[in-house]
Design a protein around this motif. Structure first.
Motif, PDB file in Angstrom:
ATOM      1  N   TRP A 109       0.368   4.801   5.114  1.00  0.00           N
ATOM      2  CA  TRP A 109       0.581   3.360   5.319  1.00  0.00           C
ATOM      3  C   TRP A 109       2.001   3.015   5.772  1.00  0.00           C
ATOM      4  O   TRP A 109       2.278   1.865   6.103  1.00  0.00           O
ATOM      5  CB  TRP A 109       0.244   2.608   4.033  1.00  0.00           C
ATOM      6  CG  TRP A 109      -1.210   2.590   3.778  1.00  0.00           C
ATOM      7  CD1 TRP A 109      -1.920   3.392   2.930  1.00  0.00           C
ATOM      8  CD2 TRP A 109      -2.170   1.753   4.421  1.00  0.00           C
ATOM      9  NE1 TRP A 109      -3.251   3.093   3.001  1.00  0.00           N
ATOM     10  CE2 TRP A 109      -3.434   2.091   3.912  1.00  0.00           C
ATOM     11  CE3 TRP A 109      -2.082   0.744   5.383  1.00  0.00           C
ATOM     12  CZ2 TRP A 109      -4.596   1.451   4.317  1.00  0.00           C
ATOM     13  CZ3 TRP A 109      -3.244   0.109   5.790  1.00  0.00           C
ATOM     14  CH2 TRP A 109      -4.474   0.468   5.265  1.00  0.00           C
ATOM     15  N   LYS A 128       0.736  -5.969   7.003  1.00  0.00           N
ATOM     16  CA  LYS A 128      -0.110  -5.560   5.884  1.00  0.00           C
ATOM     17  C   LYS A 128      -0.375  -6.668   4.864  1.00  0.00           C
ATOM     18  O   LYS A 128      -1.071  -6.440   3.878  1.00  0.00           O
ATOM     19  CB  LYS A 128       0.513  -4.350   5.180  1.00  0.00           C
ATOM     20  CG  LYS A 128       0.566  -3.111   6.054  1.00  0.00           C
ATOM     21  CD  LYS A 128       0.949  -1.873   5.276  1.00  0.00           C
ATOM     22  CE  LYS A 128       2.426  -1.805   5.054  1.00  0.00           C
ATOM     23  NZ  LYS A 128       2.830  -0.537   4.389  1.00  0.00           N
ATOM     24  N   LEU A 178      -3.645  -7.135   3.135  1.00  0.00           N
ATOM     25  CA  LEU A 178      -4.042  -6.053   2.228  1.00  0.00           C
ATOM     26  C   LEU A 178      -3.428  -6.178   0.836  1.00  0.00           C
ATOM     27  O   LEU A 178      -3.777  -5.427  -0.063  1.00  0.00           O
ATOM     28  CB  LEU A 178      -3.644  -4.700   2.831  1.00  0.00           C
ATOM     29  CG  LEU A 178      -4.192  -4.418   4.231  1.00  0.00           C
ATOM     30  CD1 LEU A 178      -3.587  -3.131   4.789  1.00  0.00           C
ATOM     31  CD2 LEU A 178      -5.705  -4.325   4.215  1.00  0.00           C
ATOM     32  N   ASN A 194      -0.625  -2.961  -5.559  1.00  0.00           N
ATOM     33  CA  ASN A 194      -0.248  -2.196  -4.360  1.00  0.00           C
ATOM     34  C   ASN A 194       1.052  -2.690  -3.711  1.00  0.00           C
ATOM     35  O   ASN A 194       1.263  -2.513  -2.511  1.00  0.00           O
ATOM     36  CB  ASN A 194      -1.390  -2.181  -3.341  1.00  0.00           C
ATOM     37  CG  ASN A 194      -1.686  -3.540  -2.735  1.00  0.00           C
ATOM     38  OD1 ASN A 194      -1.172  -4.566  -3.158  1.00  0.00           O
ATOM     39  ND2 ASN A 194      -2.537  -3.545  -1.720  1.00  0.00           N
ATOM     40  N   LYS A 236       0.799  -1.223   0.000  1.00  0.00           N
ATOM     41  CA  LYS A 236       0.000   0.000   0.000  1.00  0.00           C
ATOM     42  C   LYS A 236       0.835   1.278   0.000  1.00  0.00           C
ATOM     43  O   LYS A 236       0.285   2.366  -0.098  1.00  0.00           O
ATOM     44  CB  LYS A 236      -1.018   0.008   1.139  1.00  0.00           C
ATOM     45  CG  LYS A 236      -2.073  -1.090   0.941  1.00  0.00           C
ATOM     46  CD  LYS A 236      -3.314  -0.901   1.725  1.00  0.00           C
ATOM     47  CE  LYS A 236      -4.158   0.270   1.415  1.00  0.00           C
ATOM     48  NZ  LYS A 236      -5.127   0.150   0.354  1.00  0.00           N
ATOM     49  N   CYS A 237       2.148   1.175   0.105  1.00  0.00           N
ATOM     50  CA  CYS A 237       3.023   2.348  -0.041  1.00  0.00           C
ATOM     51  C   CYS A 237       3.496   2.414  -1.484  1.00  0.00           C
ATOM     52  O   CYS A 237       3.358   3.421  -2.146  1.00  0.00           O
ATOM     53  CB  CYS A 237       4.204   2.271   0.906  1.00  0.00           C
ATOM     54  SG  CYS A 237       3.754   2.461   2.641  1.00  0.00           S
ATOM     55  N   LYS A 238       4.078   1.322  -1.940  1.00  0.00           N
ATOM     56  CA  LYS A 238       4.538   1.138  -3.315  1.00  0.00           C
ATOM     57  C   LYS A 238       5.250   2.355  -3.893  1.00  0.00           C
ATOM     58  O   LYS A 238       4.944   2.828  -4.972  1.00  0.00           O
ATOM     59  CB  LYS A 238       3.393   0.709  -4.216  1.00  0.00           C
ATOM     60  CG  LYS A 238       3.884   0.023  -5.495  1.00  0.00           C
ATOM     61  CD  LYS A 238       2.756  -0.489  -6.323  1.00  0.00           C
ATOM     62  CE  LYS A 238       2.398   0.486  -7.394  1.00  0.00           C
ATOM     63  NZ  LYS A 238       1.504  -0.042  -8.398  1.00  0.00           N
TER      64      LYS A 238
END
Length: 107
Positions: free
Chosen positions: A95, A101, A104, A31, A11-13
């Protein structure tokens, strides 16, 4: 030896690590990024570029994140290669440092 993208990338990517890779070993999911272990030459240039501090040498991967070694290898076989910097998700900073994580991750 190889480098491995672990939990904090989800979710940072951030893709800051991608353009410094001399062998184009990064692969991109929706993600998350992964490193192809058969392509990585263990140079380590990507590590200081990762704002999320999510890249580890396989021999220094935290015990609780060992499953990311297998996950990087599996997803690198099905995700497309990425070679250029792209904008991070708008909420990427929110995030950072969120633990556990994996649920997710969008495969």
């Amino acid at each position: 030896m190889t480098f491995v993208v672990a939990d904090n990338c989800i979710k940072c990517k951030f893709t800051d690590c991608v353009p410094v890779c001399p062998v184009d070993a990064f692969y991109e999911g929706e993600n998350f990024l992964v490193i192809h272990p058969d392509i990585c030459i263990d140079c380590g240039l990507c590590v200081p570029e990762c704002p999320a501090e999510a890249i580890f040498q396989d021999t220094h991967l935290p015990e609780a994140q060992q499953h990311y070694l297998r996950l990087n290898a599996e997803l690198a076989e099905v995700w497309p290669n990425i070679t250029e910097l792209k904008p991070a998700p708008e909420d990427a900073n929110e995030w950072l440092d969120v633990a556990n994580k994996l649920p997710l991750l969008i495969k």
